[in-house]
Design an enzyme around this catalytic site. Structure first.
Site, PDB file in Angstrom:
ATOM      1  N   CYS A   1      -2.242   2.863   8.998  1.00 13.25           N
ATOM      2  CA  CYS A   1      -3.301   1.927   8.594  1.00 13.25           C
ATOM      3  C   CYS A   1      -4.508   2.032   9.532  1.00 13.25           C
ATOM      4  O   CYS A   1      -5.633   1.802   9.122  1.00 13.25           O
ATOM      5  CB  CYS A   1      -2.803   0.496   8.615  1.00 13.25           C
ATOM      6  SG  CYS A   1      -1.448   0.181   7.500  1.00 13.25           S
TER       7      CYS A   1
ATOM      8  N   HIS B   1       0.872  -1.181   0.000  1.00 13.71           N
ATOM      9  CA  HIS B   1       0.000   0.000   0.000  1.00 13.71           C
ATOM     10  C   HIS B   1       0.909   1.232   0.000  1.00 13.71           C
ATOM     11  O   HIS B   1       1.981   1.211   0.629  1.00 13.71           O
ATOM     12  CB  HIS B   1      -0.848   0.078   1.283  1.00 13.71           C
ATOM     13  CG  HIS B   1      -2.123  -0.715   1.253  1.00 13.71           C
ATOM     14  ND1 HIS B   1      -2.572  -1.416   2.355  1.00 13.71           N
ATOM     15  CD2 HIS B   1      -3.061  -0.882   0.292  1.00 13.71           C
ATOM     16  CE1 HIS B   1      -3.737  -1.998   2.054  1.00 13.71           C
ATOM     17  NE2 HIS B   1      -4.044  -1.687   0.807  1.00 13.71           N
TER      18      HIS B   1
HETATM   19  N1  ARG Z   1      -4.013  -7.103   6.427  1.00 13.01           N
HETATM   20  C1  ARG Z   1      -4.372  -5.889   5.785  1.00 13.01           C
HETATM   21  C2  ARG Z   1      -4.321  -6.054   4.270  1.00 13.01           C
HETATM   22  O1  ARG Z   1      -3.454  -6.737   3.804  1.00 13.01           O
HETATM   23  C3  ARG Z   1      -3.471  -4.771   6.217  1.00 13.01           C
HETATM   24  C4  ARG Z   1      -3.881  -3.435   5.705  1.00 13.01           C
HETATM   25  C5  ARG Z   1      -2.917  -2.343   6.067  1.00 13.01           C
HETATM   26  N2  ARG Z   1      -3.452  -1.078   5.780  1.00 13.01           N
HETATM   27  C6  ARG Z   1      -2.798  -0.067   5.202  1.00 13.01           C
HETATM   28  N3  ARG Z   1      -3.398   1.061   5.078  1.00 13.01           N
HETATM   29  N4  ARG Z   1      -1.594  -0.212   4.721  1.00 13.01           N
HETATM   30  O2  ARG Z   1      -5.136  -5.531   3.556  1.00 13.01           O
END
Ligand code: ARG
Length: 284
Positions: free
Chosen positions: A277, A177
């Site tokens: 996150c 991300h």
């Molecule tokens: N386990 C989640 C996923 O893989 C983690 C999300 C993390 N969020 C972020 N904004 N980077 O989607």
């Protein structure tokens, strides 16, 4: 004789009051694997996740933020990562449409919340994971693609908000991300441009060049700090809440006149998420 003292005026950082949305990790666990950080075979401690999250929540309250909460839903262990719930600007909430089915129901859940909390909701057509991949810096939106959000969602953003949207391509699966590879340090600096910190190796060579051109003064973060999701931080322009273990990044922030505040979210790191996150900015 008069002595000439050379002095560099320290940069005066200005804190902006933030309004954010968070989700208590009451149902947090790692039961599937959609990023390299997740190991469903390893145990997780939900009560520790809640305690660590509460510390973050208290830090935000201490900074004078307005913190709003969305009810966690059983069976959606990743819902704690509120940043993925959408992207809000000018009273409009662009809803999320998740890449993986496991998180699919979070999209409508967050849209319902936006609708009942003063936002006009724009239903997404393309796959996008909200503020996980879209970062407002100054007047411009940096938009990530490569792993989760589809580049077509960047066009939707452009049409919806009428702002400049800069597409950046992520290439390292551990930094899937945009908010794991770029930290927004100030959204509203005096020149309207803002500044960022980033991990160069997370981006394609073309995107790296774009970042260098747009932010020649950016903080470059090292691998060790990035590996504890140090970049996954939240700044009000003065105070920067970061992973406590990102000690090099912490020092760079101090050198530039920011006030870093370390927090330990080790349990939420097991799901591949950190400070940012867990934080969705609300811009009504
Ligand atoms: N386990 C989640 C996923 O893989 C983690 C999300 C993390 N969020 C972020 N904004 N980077 O989607």
């Amino acid at each position: 004789m008069q002595q000439v003292v050379e002095s560099v005026a320290p940069t005066e950082r200005v804190a902006m009051k933030k309004t954010i949305l968070m989700c208590r990790p009451e149902h947090f666990t790692v039961s599937y694997r959609i990023n390299p950080w997740m190991h469903p075979e390893d145990p997780t401690d939900t009560s520790l996740a809640v305690r660590q999250w509460e510390r973050l929540y208290e830090i935000y309250l201490g900074l004078g933020f307005d913190v709003e909460l969305i009810d966690p839903i059983a069976g959606l262990p990743d819902m704690v990562y509120a940043a993925n719930g959408g992207f809000t600007l000018d009273g409009i909430a662009y809803g999320a449409k998740f890449q993986y089915d496991e998180r699919g129901p979070e999209g409508p859940a967050y849209m319902d919340w936006f609708r009942s909390h003063g936002f006009r909701v724009a239903e997404p057509v393309s796959v996008n994971e909200g503020e996980g991949d879209f970062l407002l810096v100054g007047d411009r939106i940096l938009a990530g693609t490569g792993f989760r959000s589809d580049a077509a969602s960047h066009d939707e953003l452009r049409k919806l908000f009428g702002r400049e949207v800069v597409t950046l391509t992520l290439v390292d699966p551990s930094f899937y991300h945009l908010d794991t590879a770029i930290a927004v340090l100030d959204t509203d600096s005096r020149d309207g441009q803002g500044n960022i910190a980033y991990l160069p190796k997370a981006f394609s060579p073309e995107s790296r060049e774009i970042i260098q051109t747009l932010y020649p003064d950016a903080v470059v973060v090292n691998d060790e700090d990035a590996a504890v999701l140090g970049l996954n931080s939240f700044s009000d322009g003065r105070n920067v809440v970061i992973a406590a273990r990102a000690v090099g990044f912490e020092q760079s922030l101090r050198d530039r006149g920011y006030t870093p505040i370390g927090v330990d979210l080790s349990e939420l790191l097991l799901g591949g998420g950190g400070v940012k996150c867990c934080t969705l900015e609300l811009r009504r």
